[in-house]
Design an enzyme around this catalytic site. Sequence first.
Site, PDB file in Angstrom:
ATOM      1  N   HIS A 111      -5.070   6.591  -2.246  1.00  0.00           N
ATOM      2  CA  HIS A 111      -4.805   5.473  -3.169  1.00  0.00           C
ATOM      3  C   HIS A 111      -3.282   5.302  -3.248  1.00  0.00           C
ATOM      4  O   HIS A 111      -2.625   5.123  -2.235  1.00  0.00           O
ATOM      5  CB  HIS A 111      -5.469   5.821  -4.519  1.00  0.00           C
ATOM      6  CG  HIS A 111      -5.501   4.729  -5.544  1.00  0.00           C
ATOM      7  ND1 HIS A 111      -5.189   3.426  -5.288  1.00  0.00           N
ATOM      8  CD2 HIS A 111      -5.804   4.762  -6.885  1.00  0.00           C
ATOM      9  CE1 HIS A 111      -5.313   2.698  -6.396  1.00  0.00           C
ATOM     10  NE2 HIS A 111      -5.674   3.496  -7.382  1.00  0.00           N
TER      11      HIS A 111
ATOM     12  N   ASP B  66       1.129  -0.332   0.927  1.00  0.00           N
ATOM     13  CA  ASP B  66       1.946   0.880   0.963  1.00  0.00           C
ATOM     14  C   ASP B  66       2.762   1.004   2.250  1.00  0.00           C
ATOM     15  O   ASP B  66       3.754   1.729   2.288  1.00  0.00           O
ATOM     16  CB  ASP B  66       1.053   2.122   0.789  1.00  0.00           C
ATOM     17  CG  ASP B  66       0.380   2.112  -0.565  1.00  0.00           C
ATOM     18  OD1 ASP B  66       1.061   1.822  -1.553  1.00  0.00           O
ATOM     19  OD2 ASP B  66      -0.842   2.362  -0.638  1.00  0.00           O
TER      20      ASP B  66
ATOM     21  N   HIS C 206      -8.149  -0.478   4.241  1.00  0.00           N
ATOM     22  CA  HIS C 206      -8.382  -0.808   2.835  1.00  0.00           C
ATOM     23  C   HIS C 206      -9.877  -0.914   2.598  1.00  0.00           C
ATOM     24  O   HIS C 206     -10.601  -1.398   3.455  1.00  0.00           O
ATOM     25  CB  HIS C 206      -7.698  -2.137   2.471  1.00  0.00           C
ATOM     26  CG  HIS C 206      -7.531  -2.314   1.007  1.00  0.00           C
ATOM     27  ND1 HIS C 206      -8.514  -2.847   0.210  1.00  0.00           N
ATOM     28  CD2 HIS C 206      -6.502  -1.989   0.188  1.00  0.00           C
ATOM     29  CE1 HIS C 206      -8.083  -2.852  -1.033  1.00  0.00           C
ATOM     30  NE2 HIS C 206      -6.873  -2.337  -1.086  1.00  0.00           N
TER      31      HIS C 206
HETATM   32  N1  COA Z   1      -6.318   5.670   9.975  1.00  0.00           N
HETATM   33  C1  COA Z   1      -7.246   5.951  10.868  1.00  0.00           C
HETATM   34  N2  COA Z   1      -8.520   5.522  10.791  1.00  0.00           N
HETATM   35  C2  COA Z   1      -8.830   4.762   9.714  1.00  0.00           C
HETATM   36  C3  COA Z   1      -7.910   4.425   8.736  1.00  0.00           C
HETATM   37  C4  COA Z   1      -6.598   4.909   8.885  1.00  0.00           C
HETATM   38  N3  COA Z   1      -5.673   4.634   7.980  1.00  0.00           N
HETATM   39  N4  COA Z   1      -8.506   3.666   7.794  1.00  0.00           N
HETATM   40  C5  COA Z   1      -9.784   3.534   8.181  1.00  0.00           C
HETATM   41  N5  COA Z   1      -9.980   4.200   9.332  1.00  0.00           N
HETATM   42  C6  COA Z   1     -11.236   4.303  10.069  1.00  0.00           C
HETATM   43  C7  COA Z   1     -12.134   5.385   9.477  1.00  0.00           C
HETATM   44  O1  COA Z   1     -11.866   6.633  10.041  1.00  0.00           O
HETATM   45  C8  COA Z   1     -13.500   4.867   9.789  1.00  0.00           C
HETATM   46  O2  COA Z   1     -13.765   5.149  11.134  1.00  0.00           O
HETATM   47  P1  COA Z   1     -15.251   5.563  11.605  1.00  0.00           P
HETATM   48  O3  COA Z   1     -16.111   4.366  11.275  1.00  0.00           O
HETATM   49  O4  COA Z   1     -15.115   5.859  13.044  1.00  0.00           O
HETATM   50  O5  COA Z   1     -15.610   6.770  10.779  1.00  0.00           O
HETATM   51  C9  COA Z   1     -13.344   3.357   9.678  1.00  0.00           C
HETATM   52  O6  COA Z   1     -11.955   3.086   9.906  1.00  0.00           O
HETATM   53  C10 COA Z   1     -13.756   2.825   8.311  1.00  0.00           C
HETATM   54  O7  COA Z   1     -12.934   3.412   7.342  1.00  0.00           O
HETATM   55  P2  COA Z   1     -13.470   4.036   5.986  1.00  0.00           P
HETATM   56  O8  COA Z   1     -12.742   5.327   5.718  1.00  0.00           O
HETATM   57  O9  COA Z   1     -14.949   4.070   5.967  1.00  0.00           O
HETATM   58  O10 COA Z   1     -12.994   2.972   4.974  1.00  0.00           O
HETATM   59  P3  COA Z   1     -12.906   3.185   3.434  1.00  0.00           P
HETATM   60  O11 COA Z   1     -13.073   1.849   2.850  1.00  0.00           O
HETATM   61  O12 COA Z   1     -13.782   4.263   2.950  1.00  0.00           O
HETATM   62  O13 COA Z   1     -11.408   3.732   3.257  1.00  0.00           O
HETATM   63  C11 COA Z   1      -9.113   3.869   2.874  1.00  0.00           C
HETATM   64  C12 COA Z   1     -10.339   2.951   2.916  1.00  0.00           C
HETATM   65  C13 COA Z   1      -7.953   3.114   2.265  1.00  0.00           C
HETATM   66  C14 COA Z   1      -9.394   5.122   2.030  1.00  0.00           C
HETATM   67  C15 COA Z   1      -8.775   4.311   4.311  1.00  0.00           C
HETATM   68  O14 COA Z   1      -8.515   3.156   5.084  1.00  0.00           O
HETATM   69  C16 COA Z   1      -7.610   5.265   4.366  1.00  0.00           C
HETATM   70  O15 COA Z   1      -7.785   6.475   4.140  1.00  0.00           O
HETATM   71  N6  COA Z   1      -6.371   4.757   4.652  1.00  0.00           N
HETATM   72  C17 COA Z   1      -5.188   5.593   4.680  1.00  0.00           C
HETATM   73  C18 COA Z   1      -4.663   5.847   3.285  1.00  0.00           C
HETATM   74  C19 COA Z   1      -4.044   4.634   2.670  1.00  0.00           C
HETATM   75  O16 COA Z   1      -3.220   3.956   3.264  1.00  0.00           O
HETATM   76  N7  COA Z   1      -4.424   4.381   1.422  1.00  0.00           N
HETATM   77  C20 COA Z   1      -3.901   3.258   0.645  1.00  0.00           C
HETATM   78  C21 COA Z   1      -4.987   2.269   0.384  1.00  0.00           C
HETATM   79  S1  COA Z   1      -4.343   0.812  -0.372  1.00  0.00           S
END
Ligand code: COA
Length: 399
Positions: A245, A335, A284
């Site tokens: 987050h 971010d 996201h």
């Molecule tokens: N780096 C690498 N892979 C990513 C990614 C990232 N930043 N964000 C998403 N993915 C991938 C996931 O591994 C997943 O792959 P899979 O289907 O092969 O397992 C796919 O994309 C879907 O992502 P998912 O984690 O299910 O999406 P979510 O909605 O649960 O998660 C976040 C959203 C923000 C938690 C996630 O994108 C993330 O951890 N980002 C990095 C942290 C970040 O920047 N957070 C700030 C958010 S505003």
Amino acid sequence: MAKAAKKTVKKTAKKPAKKVAKKAAEPDIRKGLVGVIADTTAVSKVMPETNSLTYRGYAVQDLAASCSFEEVAYLLLNGDLPNRKQLNAFKKKERSLRKLSSNHIAVISKFPKKAHPMDTIRTAVSYLGTTEVAWGGEPAEADMERAINMLSKIPTMIATDFRFRNGQRRIAPRTDLSMAENFFHMCFGKVPPKAVVKAFDVSLILYAEHSFNASTFTSRVITSTRSDIYSAVAGGIGALKGPLHGGANEAVMDMMKAIRTPARAEAWIRDAMANKKLIMGFGHRVYKQGDSRVPTMKSCLEDLTKWSGDTKWLDIYNILRDIFVNEKGIHPNLDFPSGPAYYLMGFPVNLYTPIFVMARITGWSAHVLEQNASNALIRPLSAYSGRAQRKVPAIAKRK
Ligand code: COA
């Protein structure tokens, strides 16, 4: 009549039993509450289909272009933009509340110097909550006062802690400066050029609110128990700290610093992708085709790059973005540009998420007020996945 009633009871008594049995076999679990609409809100609207976001009906990029953070704070808390008279009164009030009590300053001075600033700001807000006995569901005016008090004092708490941890004397807030200017003043003892202050102010506007994100939802859950606004905000800060987050803005800069030079960026991201690493600042939960706030913040990063003459971070940004978007279809979130933008403004990395708190206090407070005005205890169900019910064995018979 009595017979008919008996019949109906018999019929309905059987039906739910069947339904319950079927549901228990296949519970509809939305892990992470993905796609669940938990309530209504009039505070903001996230529209992933058009990559857009509005606060109280105004597009966030228009607010960033035409308004100050103070105007946006007023908008979020009150539902409408202030007229000149209302803005002047709001600013006067916010400026009058910036000072901390000597006890509060003493508490901050005692924090371990190694503590993360998110832990110290969470605790400093909690301390404020001990200065009165507050409950949820009290008249909205009381919570509005508390919200403005926190809006006003949180930057002073963050800057005071920042100075103390660096072995410096605290710098008292000034009442002749905007919130953005005053924060630079309290941290560094000087206010940078207008373009830098504007970029910071824009970042506060963009970070102010984002519907039912994890920290806001946390604040609403706490509020729903009729607990107080300080507890709701302290809980929100705890949720915001996580790198999935708000903590991502710090993680982005740590990542860019580890990459070090644009020449190393391509090899770094290809290696990270090959090893299925999480790339901070991308992805996201709601926006899948790009974050509505990124173009505005990216433009601030470009301005700051010109101002500082340090092009390295923007170059690394562009290389990582081009490769990751093209090859994975995952876009940067807010971010990603705000991390290097805060770096160029001169803030240490561990202050980036506390700065997010300075901004998001407005959104959290607006949601606390909204939740209180139409409350229902937030208490979802869970599907049990543990051991079947069993007898408690005598201690001598336990393995
Ligand atoms: N780096 C690498 N892979 C990513 C990614 C990232 N930043 N964000 C998403 N993915 C991938 C996931 O591994 C997943 O792959 P899979 O289907 O092969 O397992 C796919 O994309 C879907 O992502 P998912 O984690 O299910 O999406 P979510 O909605 O649960 O998660 C976040 C959203 C923000 C938690 C996630 O994108 C993330 O951890 N980002 C990095 C942290 C970040 O920047 N957070 C700030 C958010 S505003």
